[in-house]
Design a protein around this motif. Structure first.
Motif, mmCIF file in Angstrom:
data_model
loop_
_atom_site.group_PDB
_atom_site.id
_atom_site.type_symbol
_atom_site.label_atom_id
_atom_site.label_comp_id
_atom_site.label_asym_id
_atom_site.label_seq_id
_atom_site.Cartn_x
_atom_site.Cartn_y
_atom_site.Cartn_z
ATOM 1 N N ALA A 10 0.825 -1.211 0.000
ATOM 2 C CA ALA A 10 0.000 0.000 0.000
ATOM 3 C C ALA A 10 0.860 1.263 0.000
ATOM 4 C CB ALA A 10 -0.915 -0.007 1.214
ATOM 5 N N MET A 11 0.226 2.380 -0.389
ATOM 6 C CA MET A 11 0.964 3.630 -0.538
ATOM 7 C C MET A 11 1.620 4.087 0.754
ATOM 8 S SD MET A 11 -0.277 7.410 -1.863
ATOM 9 C CE MET A 11 -0.883 6.806 -3.437
ATOM 10 N N GLY A 12 0.924 3.976 1.866
ATOM 11 C CA GLY A 12 1.497 4.430 3.125
ATOM 12 C C GLY A 12 2.774 3.697 3.474
ATOM 13 N N ASP A 13 2.783 2.379 3.299
ATOM 14 C CA ASP A 13 3.980 1.580 3.573
ATOM 15 C C ASP A 13 5.129 1.976 2.655
ATOM 16 O OD1 ASP A 13 2.637 -0.022 5.510
ATOM 17 O OD2 ASP A 13 1.733 -1.182 3.895
ATOM 18 N N VAL A 14 4.801 2.225 1.393
ATOM 19 C CA VAL A 14 5.824 2.615 0.414
ATOM 20 C C VAL A 14 6.351 4.007 0.728
ATOM 21 C CG1 VAL A 14 6.230 3.121 -2.024
ATOM 22 C CG2 VAL A 14 4.901 1.102 -1.379
ATOM 23 N N ALA A 15 5.457 4.928 1.102
ATOM 24 C CA ALA A 15 5.881 6.297 1.415
ATOM 25 C C ALA A 15 6.885 6.322 2.556
ATOM 26 C CB ALA A 15 4.662 7.146 1.764
ATOM 27 N N SER A 37 8.843 -0.762 -7.020
ATOM 28 C CA SER A 37 7.511 -0.782 -6.431
ATOM 29 C C SER A 37 6.496 -0.626 -7.550
ATOM 30 C CB SER A 37 7.371 0.334 -5.390
ATOM 31 O OG SER A 37 6.164 0.178 -4.664
ATOM 32 N N ARG A 38 5.245 -0.448 -7.175
ATOM 33 C CA ARG A 38 4.196 -0.245 -8.176
ATOM 34 C C ARG A 38 4.435 1.063 -8.915
ATOM 35 N NH1 ARG A 38 -0.424 -3.542 -6.719
ATOM 36 N NH2 ARG A 38 -0.046 -4.570 -4.722
ATOM 37 N N SER A 39 4.195 1.049 -10.220
ATOM 38 C CA SER A 39 4.513 2.194 -11.064
ATOM 39 C C SER A 39 3.843 3.479 -10.600
ATOM 40 C CB SER A 39 4.098 1.899 -12.516
ATOM 41 O OG SER A 39 4.789 0.778 -13.010
ATOM 42 N N PHE A 40 2.654 3.371 -10.019
ATOM 43 C CA PHE A 40 1.888 4.543 -9.600
ATOM 44 C C PHE A 40 2.646 5.394 -8.586
ATOM 45 C CE2 PHE A 40 -1.216 6.511 -6.656
ATOM 46 C CZ PHE A 40 -1.908 7.319 -7.556
ATOM 47 N N PHE A 41 3.556 4.763 -7.816
ATOM 48 C CA PHE A 41 4.246 5.468 -6.745
ATOM 49 C C PHE A 41 5.494 6.218 -7.215
ATOM 50 C CE2 PHE A 41 2.556 1.686 -4.150
ATOM 51 C CZ PHE A 41 1.333 2.313 -3.954
ATOM 52 N N ALA A 42 5.806 6.166 -8.485
ATOM 53 C CA ALA A 42 7.036 6.767 -9.002
ATOM 54 C C ALA A 42 7.226 8.227 -8.597
ATOM 55 C CB ALA A 42 7.080 6.627 -10.527
ATOM 56 N N PRO A 43 6.187 9.093 -8.632
ATOM 57 C CA PRO A 43 6.409 10.503 -8.292
ATOM 58 C C PRO A 43 6.967 10.747 -6.893
ATOM 59 C CG PRO A 43 4.300 10.250 -9.399
ATOM 60 C CD PRO A 43 4.804 8.859 -9.103
ATOM 61 N N ILE A 44 6.718 9.830 -5.971
ATOM 62 C CA ILE A 44 7.215 9.998 -4.603
ATOM 63 C C ILE A 44 8.742 9.958 -4.574
ATOM 64 C CG2 ILE A 44 7.221 8.974 -2.279
ATOM 65 C CD1 ILE A 44 4.453 7.826 -2.897
ATOM 66 N N SER A 259 -5.616 14.221 8.747
ATOM 67 C CA SER A 259 -5.676 12.904 8.113
ATOM 68 C C SER A 259 -6.002 11.825 9.124
ATOM 69 C CB SER A 259 -4.325 12.586 7.454
ATOM 70 O OG SER A 259 -4.301 11.281 6.917
ATOM 71 N N MET A 260 -6.560 10.737 8.624
ATOM 72 C CA MET A 260 -6.709 9.537 9.425
ATOM 73 C C MET A 260 -5.347 8.832 9.501
ATOM 74 S SD MET A 260 -9.952 9.934 9.812
ATOM 75 C CE MET A 260 -9.808 11.702 9.465
ATOM 76 N N ASP A 261 -5.297 7.668 10.117
ATOM 77 C CA ASP A 261 -4.117 6.809 10.063
ATOM 78 C C ASP A 261 -4.094 6.216 8.651
ATOM 79 O OD1 ASP A 261 -2.187 4.850 10.283
ATOM 80 O OD2 ASP A 261 -3.375 3.537 11.577
ATOM 81 N N SER A 262 -3.508 6.964 7.708
ATOM 82 C CA SER A 262 -3.597 6.583 6.298
ATOM 83 C C SER A 262 -2.412 7.131 5.524
ATOM 84 C CB SER A 262 -4.895 7.122 5.684
ATOM 85 O OG SER A 262 -4.831 8.537 5.573
ATOM 86 N N ALA A 263 -2.375 6.842 4.228
ATOM 87 C CA ALA A 263 -1.264 7.250 3.376
ATOM 88 C C ALA A 263 -1.078 8.757 3.340
ATOM 89 C CB ALA A 263 -1.479 6.717 1.958
ATOM 90 N N ASN A 264 -2.171 9.527 3.308
ATOM 91 C CA ASN A 264 -2.033 10.977 3.220
ATOM 92 C C ASN A 264 -1.306 11.563 4.425
ATOM 93 O OD1 ASN A 264 -3.415 12.192 0.744
ATOM 94 N ND2 ASN A 264 -4.921 10.687 1.412
ATOM 95 N N MET A 265 -1.454 10.937 5.571
ATOM 96 C CA MET A 265 -0.697 11.344 6.756
ATOM 97 C C MET A 265 0.800 11.258 6.470
ATOM 98 S SD MET A 265 -0.717 9.515 10.508
ATOM 99 C CE MET A 265 -0.164 7.924 9.853
ATOM 100 N N HIS A 266 1.223 10.145 5.879
ATOM 101 C CA HIS A 266 2.641 9.948 5.606
ATOM 102 C C HIS A 266 3.131 10.830 4.459
ATOM 103 C CE1 HIS A 266 2.600 6.767 8.480
ATOM 104 N NE2 HIS A 266 1.786 6.003 7.764
ATOM 105 N N LEU A 267 2.301 11.036 3.444
ATOM 106 C CA LEU A 267 2.701 11.902 2.341
ATOM 107 C C LEU A 267 2.950 13.321 2.838
ATOM 108 C CD1 LEU A 267 0.265 10.729 -0.490
ATOM 109 C CD2 LEU A 267 2.663 10.106 -0.189
#
Length: 348
Positions: A10-15, A37-44, A259-267
């Motif tokens: 998931a995005m949060g783990d990858v971030a 990782s998954r291609s979608f995460f490349a911009p990070i 944010s919740m406990d979620s990817a946006n928190m980490h981003l």
């Protein structure tokens, strides 16, 4: 030294990998990292000439055993790696590490601390465990690298002009406080009720200097956030409208993210944007807290609700866990979250 690093999921783990690899690269000038990782995460992971991102098409040509062996072969032919670090530890990454191990290349798999987390839930004796980012860093200790976690920000906005254009299209200039709200999570148990989110937005936008930007993804979330946007002229939804790189750059420009406990928190923490995070059935002590933002956590204390935490990730199984999660979220008032947000804005 060139290390291949793997983390799907998931995005949060990858971030949470970015602070680790940025810290490693800043402290070890001879180091190069290729991150898969998954291609979608490349911009990070853009912007560092010693950090190379490779997108894995895990639903297409890299799907299944044959696909993962194809990915491994492509990586092996492209670059001579000195070692492989598996920051995932599940079947998909094990297949890739197994391929390179068979080629005589050293491989390391990080310690998830799964037994420690289970023990905390079972014993009800809550204690701070290692943060996931520190666990990632520890996996590199075998190579003699300097691996101290450095202070952020770890991500610098890459799509600044595009992000500025987004804000200008909403007539949002430097005169406004930009408040991000990301009300969703992978597991619904970690989501604060939308009725309270609406109340928070109403309270915040009473101040004519405040503007709220909503973040989410997927058809259902986009539709719900569009409804909230329609209710308030000082609230704007970015959900489903812009690429990840542009959203990240907008997040970097916020005064605060809720944010919740979620990817946006980490981003947001990657950008150095202050985060007010809302916690229900899960707990930041279990290794997934917002880096450098513990002071802005909103929760019902464990002393008042001993059933917390009832889950590591929020994937509840029993009725007792579901009841606990509801009590935890219901116990967080709009006043509690509002106070944290206003405190951050005051000190900004």
């Amino acid at each position: 030294m060139h290390i291949l690093v793997l983390r799907f999921s998931a995005m949060g783990d990858v971030a949470l990998v970015l602070p680790a690899v940025v810290s490693l690269l800043q402290q070890n000038e001879e180091l190069e990292i290729t991150f898969v990782s998954r291609s979608f995460f490349a911009p990070i992971f853009e912007g560092n000439n010693r950090l190379h991102f490779v997108g894995a098409d895990v639903k297409g040509k890299h799907k299944g055993l044959k696909g993962l062996l194809r990915l491994s072969s492509e990586l092996h032919k492209k670059t001579k790696f000195d070692a492989v670090v598996d920051l995932h530890g599940l079947l998909r990454s094990r297949i890739v590490t197994g391929y390179f191990r068979a080629k005589g290349i050293q491989t390391v798999t990080f310690d998830k601390g799964r037994s420690e987390k289970k023990e905390v839930l079972k014993s009800r004796k809550l204690r701070p465990l290692l943060h996931s980012t520190q666990r990632y860093l520890n996996a590199f200790s075998k190579f003699g690298l300097k691996n101290e976690l450095l202070n952020g920000p770890y991500y610098l906005p890459k799509k600044v002009k595009e992000a500025e254009a987004v804000l200008l299209s909403k007539k949002l200039g430097s005169d406004f406080n930009l408040i991000g709200i990301a009300p969703f999570a992978q597991h619904s148990s970690k989501e604060w009720p939308l009725i309270k989110v609406r109340e928070l937005i109403a309270e915040l936008t009473q101040n004519p200097k405040n503007r709220v930007l909503l973040f989410g993804g997927g058809e259902e979330e986009v539709a719900k956030l569009a409804e909230i946007e329609d209710e308030n002229p000082r609230c704007f939804s970015l959900a489903g409208k812009f690429p990840l790189g542009v959203e990240l750059s907008v997040i970097c420009m916020l005064n605060v993210m809720v944010s919740m406990d979620s990817a946006n928190m980490h981003l947001a923490t990657l950008c150095g944007t202050p985060v007010v995070s809302i916690w229900g059935p899960t707990h930041h002590y279990l290794g997934f807290g917002p880096l450098n933002n513990a002071q802005n956590i909103v929760e019902v204390p464990v002393t008042e609700l001993p059933c917390r935490p009832c889950s590591v990730f929020g994937n509840l199984k029993t009725q007792a866990e579901k009841d606990c999660a509801k009590k935890a979220m219901d116990g967080i008032s709009v006043k509690m979250v509002l106070a944290k947000v206003l405190s951050v804005l005051k000190n900004d």
